[in-house]
Design an enzyme around this catalytic site. Structure first.
Site, PDB file in Angstrom:
ATOM      1  N   SER A 272       0.834  -1.187   0.000  1.00 53.42           N
ATOM      2  CA  SER A 272       0.000   0.000   0.000  1.00 53.42           C
ATOM      3  C   SER A 272       0.885   1.260   0.000  1.00 53.42           C
ATOM      4  CB  SER A 272      -0.970  -0.050   1.190  1.00 53.42           C
ATOM      5  OG  SER A 272      -2.023   0.861   1.051  1.00 53.42           O
ATOM      6  N   ASP A 366      -8.042  -5.928  -6.088  1.00 56.55           N
ATOM      7  CA  ASP A 366      -7.773  -4.849  -5.133  1.00 56.55           C
ATOM      8  C   ASP A 366      -8.820  -3.756  -5.323  1.00 56.55           C
ATOM      9  OD1 ASP A 366      -6.745  -2.789  -3.590  1.00 56.55           O
ATOM     10  OD2 ASP A 366      -4.738  -2.867  -4.466  1.00 56.55           O
ATOM     11  N   HIS A 397      -6.341  -6.359  -1.770  1.00 56.63           N
ATOM     12  CA  HIS A 397      -5.284  -5.390  -1.468  1.00 56.63           C
ATOM     13  C   HIS A 397      -4.280  -5.926  -0.460  1.00 56.63           C
ATOM     14  CE1 HIS A 397      -3.555  -1.368  -1.284  1.00 56.63           C
ATOM     15  NE2 HIS A 397      -3.656  -1.376   0.042  1.00 56.63           N
TER      16      HIS A 397
END
Length: 455
Positions: A272, A366, A397
């Site tokens: 991320s 995601d 994700h």
């Protein structure tokens, strides 16, 4: 009648209990055709293991073709319970072996040797299973087998047999030391032995704080790992206003100076926002030889990057594009401005300057970032020999080491509502198993061999 309670036998945790046909209260006793009592035996092998390693779950001593429910449960450090159940029918020898036999239904169906661990679900919505006190002890997963199909079990339901599996996030001899030197904040994990070990910096994302479970597992694989915080921890800024790359350079230099860390280069792994930082480190810092980018970006988003006389402006967030799902979660996929817009060209991370190698890990389901697009934009500007791209359809994700069940929605620090991460349980589980092995191989290839711990 007899009973044998849990102990170690041949590397297995064994628990036998007496079972027979349940009789109504006040029944006069067994009649013709009554099934004789047998000893159901439940084993998990090995009984104590690292959380990213497989175990074998078997039940023996059942009646041929007996329908049973296998239940796994654990309670995390916050008191949240996670459970997974599956329905099996014993084979002709009265056995259920999760390595060979298909679950008929439950939280998964088919042959999933680790299904009772990979498909754990929280009793309360929007909870993520994260080991917080990594060095303090394992997760203890209770495994139980019940007669017949049990959609719900309570304290009054007695299992045929039960065992506990310990799932550790640090191997024997791995040392953890808090890091508070200069501006750098985090925790250093060192494998046992004199070293030197290949060094890795490990970072997570936009919630901030310090998350250590992946660092502990990597250290158990023979890497010296700095779990690095960069905001919302200790005396670091509570909010992320800018990415000061000199902070991350200071962390890299600190790790490489350690007498047990083997240079001259190190690895960086991030997911991320942490992947965005990792890619920027690879572009600017010569110390970075190997970078693992998990569902990140190829440009600066929301916060500028500062490094010496360089300033890269961010692509702004567009919070008015947030979408609320039917479960009340925030779908952030449209919040990120399109990096292909010419107005945002100055926000791209200069990946053409990357000296080392980059492994891109993409979950195609995601729902937080358009990770596949971001990875493709990055690789289009890189030398063909400088990267590898792994794409996983159905993965969300939060791609983590195997043993971490899919978290498709959870609350995070700073968000007024839970956030949608995306992913489907079975393809996500496969992605975590495959990508973790590829990550270990990638780091060893470009940083040198590492020695794993064994429980």
């Amino acid at each position: 009648s007899w009973m044998r309670a849990g102990g170690l036998e041949g590397g297995e945790m064994v628990c036998w209990e007496l079972w027979g046909t349940a009789e109504p209260w006040g029944s006069p006793g067994p009649g013709p055709g009554h099934r004789p009592a047998m000893a159901a035996e439940l084993t998990v092998t090995p009984p104590s293991s690292l959380a990213d390693r497989p175990v074998r779950v078997r039940v023996r001593g059942l009646a041929p073709s007996q329908l049973v429910t296998l239940l796994a449960s654990l309670t995390d450090e916050r008191g949240v319970r996670f459970q997974a159940r599956a329905f099996y029918r014993a084979d002709g020898d009265g056995e259920v072996d999760a390595e060979r036999h298909a679950a008929l239904g439950g939280d998964f169906a088919g042959v999933w040797p680790m299904g009772l661990f990979w498909f754990l679900r929280p009793d309360a919505l929007f909870q993520r299973l994260v080991k917080r006190d990594v060095a303090g002890g394992p997760f203890r997963v209770r495994l139980e087998v019940f007669d017949a199909l049990r959609l719900v079990t309570g304290p009054e339901d007695q299992p045929l047999a039960a065992c506990t599996a310990e799932r550790w996030y640090v191997g024997p001899g791995v040392q953890r030391a808090p890091v508070r030197e200069g501006r750098v904040r985090g925790a250093l994990f060192l494998p046992p032995g004199p070293g030197p070990f290949p060094g890795v910096i490990d970072m997570f994302g936009g919630a901030g704080g310090l998350i250590e479970f992946r660092a502990g597992l990597l250290a158990s694989r023979g890497f010296a790992v700095l779990a690095l915080a960069f905001f919302a921890y200790d005396d670091l800024p509570r909010a992320l206003a800018e990415l000061d790359l000199e902070y991350f350079e200071e962390a890299a230099d600190l790790l490489l100076r350690h007498p047990k860390v083997r240079g001259p280069g190190l690895g960086v792994i991030g997911v991320s926002k942490g992947a965005e930082v990792a890619l920027a480190m690879a572009a600017f810092l010569p110390q970075v030889a190997a970078t693992v980018w998990i569902n990140g970006t190829a440009s600066l988003h929301g916060t500028p990057l500062l490094y010496k006389d360089v300033r890269i402006p961010p692509i702004p967030y567009y919070p008015e594009r947030l979408v609320l799902t039917e479960l009340g979660a925030l779908d952030n996929a449209s919040v990120f401005g399109d990096p292909r817009d010419p107005a945002h060209s100055g926000s791209a991370i200069p990946v053409e300057k990357v000296r080392g190698k980059v492994l891109f890990v993409v979950g195609e389901a995601d729902r937080n970032f358009n990770s596949k697009l971001f990875a493709e934009l990055a690789t289009a500007r890189m030398r063909k020999d400088s990267y590898r791209l792994l794409c996983y359809p159905g993965a969300g994700h939060l791609i983590e080491p195997p043993g971490s069940p899919l978290c498709s929605i959870s609350g995070i620090r700073g968000s007024p509502m839970p956030v949608l991460w995306g992913g489907e349980p079975q393809p996500h589980a496969r992605a975590q198993e495959h990508s973790w092995q590829e990550i270990i191989r990638f780091l060893e290839l470009h940083l040198g061999p590492a020695a794993s711990c064994q429980l």
